[in-house]
Design a protein around this motif. Structure first.
Motif, mmCIF file in Angstrom:
data_model
loop_
_atom_site.group_PDB
_atom_site.id
_atom_site.type_symbol
_atom_site.label_atom_id
_atom_site.label_comp_id
_atom_site.label_asym_id
_atom_site.label_seq_id
_atom_site.Cartn_x
_atom_site.Cartn_y
_atom_site.Cartn_z
ATOM 1 N N UNK A 75 0.796 -1.222 0.000
ATOM 2 C CA UNK A 75 0.000 0.000 0.000
ATOM 3 C C UNK A 75 0.823 1.262 0.000
ATOM 4 N N UNK A 76 2.145 1.150 -0.023
ATOM 5 C CA UNK A 76 3.043 2.317 -0.055
ATOM 6 C C UNK A 76 3.608 2.487 -1.457
ATOM 7 N N UNK A 77 3.972 3.721 -1.756
ATOM 8 C CA UNK A 77 4.680 4.018 -3.002
ATOM 9 C C UNK A 77 6.057 4.563 -2.656
ATOM 10 N N UNK A 78 7.079 3.882 -3.152
ATOM 11 C CA UNK A 78 8.447 4.304 -2.901
ATOM 12 C C UNK A 78 9.090 4.689 -4.219
ATOM 13 N N UNK A 79 9.842 5.768 -4.209
ATOM 14 C CA UNK A 79 10.524 6.228 -5.411
ATOM 15 C C UNK A 79 11.992 5.849 -5.317
ATOM 16 N N UNK A 83 21.147 6.300 -5.721
ATOM 17 C CA UNK A 83 21.705 6.259 -4.378
ATOM 18 C C UNK A 83 20.736 5.824 -3.309
ATOM 19 N N UNK A 84 19.516 5.436 -3.684
ATOM 20 C CA UNK A 84 18.519 5.036 -2.689
ATOM 21 C C UNK A 84 18.164 3.565 -2.859
ATOM 22 N N UNK A 85 18.098 2.844 -1.738
ATOM 23 C CA UNK A 85 17.736 1.427 -1.736
ATOM 24 C C UNK A 85 16.237 1.248 -1.575
ATOM 25 N N UNK A 86 15.674 0.313 -2.326
ATOM 26 C CA UNK A 86 14.257 -0.038 -2.201
ATOM 27 C C UNK A 86 14.159 -1.562 -2.100
#
Length: 300
Positions: A75-79, A83-86
Motif C-alpha cells: 500500500x506504499x509508493x516508494x521512489x 543512491x537510494x535502496x528499495x
C-alpha cells in the motif's frame, strides 16, 4: 527479461514494444545473486494470483544508479532515485514502473536465509533511507558490482554471499526498528521525514494525511499533533507546494502544448476548477493569465 522476472512470475509491459531494449549481467555468490541492469520504459505487475501460483521466497534489494523507478507494495509508493535502496518482497504483490532509462543493481536474497518475519520486512521497507546502515550497504553493493567478475570465481564466493545476507538482515532490522520507534523521534526529525515523503509523492492525487501517517508508521492524530507543534498546516502546505510546481510548469515553454487541466493533474490536483480557484487566490491571476504573462515576457 528483467532481473525480477528471473525469479518471479509477473506481467511485463513495454511502453514501446517496437523498440524493446535492455542489458543485464548476473553474478551468483552462494545463495545470493547480484544483477546489474539497464532497462527502458518498462512496467511490471505481480499479482496475488501470481504469488499463489508461483511463490518466490526472495527479497530483492534494488539500488537505482541512474533514472528513477516507482515501486508499489504494502500500500506504499516508494521512489527509487540514484543512491537510494528499495526492498521488494517477491512473495507479496507489487507494481513497478521505470519511465525512460533506468540503471540499477539488484541483490536477491532468499527470505529463508534472512530469518525475518514478513512484518519486519514490511515495517523496514519505507524506512531504509533513514537507517544508519543505508549508505554503508549502498557503497558495499557498488564496490561488489565493480569487482564481481573477479570475486565470483574466487574461493570465498559462497562466504561473500553469506556476508551479503547478514548485511541485508542488519539493514532491515535497523530500518524496522526505526519504523516501530518513529513516534519517539524528535519532532524536527519526524517533520523532515513527513516533508520528504510529501515532496516525493506530491504529484499523486491520492496523497492524503492517512497515507502520510501510514508511511511514517504513526496515527493520523499523532501526525496532526506533530504538525501542530511544528506550526505546519499540512493540507495547506501540500496545496502550496503543488501550486508552486504548477506555476513553474506553466512557465516552461516546452509545456505550452499542455492544457491547464493537464498541468493541474500532473501537479496532483484532481479538479481543474479547484486548481484554478486556488491558483488565483495565491497569485492574483488565473493559470492561463500567468502563463500568457510569463511567455510574453520571455518572447524575443
Amino acid at each position: 527479461m528483467l532481473t525480477l522476472e528471473a525469479s518471479a512470475l509477473s506481467y511485463v509491459f513495454f511502453e514501446h514494444p517496437e523498440s524493446v531494449r535492455g542489458r543485464f549481467e548476473a553474478w551468483t555468490f552462494g545463495q545470493v545473486t547480484l544483477f546489474r541492469s539497464c532497462i527502458w520504459d518498462l512496467r511490471v505487475v505481480r499479482t496475488a494470483r501470481h504469488v499463489d501460483t508461483a511463490p518466490a521466497p526472495i527479497l530483492s534489494l534494488i539500488l537505482t544508479q541512474f533514472g528513477s523507478g516507482l515501486y508499489e507494495q504494502y500500500g506504499d509508493r516508494l521512489i527509487g532515485r540514484p543512491g537510494r535502496l528499495v526492498p521488494l518482497d517477491l512473495n507479496v504483490p507489487y507494481r513497478i514502473c521505470w519511465p525512460g532509462e533506468c540503471r540499477a543493481l539488484t541483490l536477491q536474497v532468499p527470505l529463508e536465509s534472512l530469518c525475518l518475519s514478513a512484518e519486519t520486512i514490511r515495517l523496514a521497507a519505507p524506512c531504509l533511507p533513514v537507517s544508519p546502515m543505508h549508505d554503508l550497504v549502498v557503497n558495499y553493493l557498488v564496490v561488489l558490482a565493480d569487482s564481481s567478475d573477479e570475486l565470483v570465481a574466487g574461493p570465498a564466493s559462497s562466504a561473500l554471499g553469506d556476508a551479503c545476507t547478514e548485511l541485508v538482515r542488519a539493514l532491515l532490522l535497523s530500518a524496522a526498528r526505526t519504523g516501530t520507534d518513529v513516534a519517539a523521534l524528535p519532532d524536527a526529525v519526524l517533520l523532515s521525514r513527513v516533508r520528504r515523503y510529501v515532496l516525493e509523492h506530491l504529484t499523486d492525487p491520492e496523497l492524503c494525511p492517512e497515507r502520510i501517517a501510514r508511511a511514517q508508521h504513526i496515527s493520523v492524530r499523532y501526525l496532526y499533533k506533530v504538525c501542530g507543534r511544528g506550526e505546519l498546516s499540512l493540507e495547506q502546505w501540500i496545496i502550496g507546494q503543488r501550486l508552486e510546481r504548477a506555476r513553474g510548469e506553466l512557465a516552461r515553454p516546452e509545456s505550452g502544448y499542455r492544457s491547464i487541466a493537464a498541468i493541474a493533474r500532473i501537479c496532483g490536483f484532481r479538479d481543474p476548477s479547484h486548481f484554478t480557484r486556488r491558483f488565483r487566490a495565491a497569485y492574483g491571476m488565473a493559470p492561463s493569465e500567468w502563463r500568457r504573462a510569463v511567455l510574453d515576457r520571455s518572447a524575443p
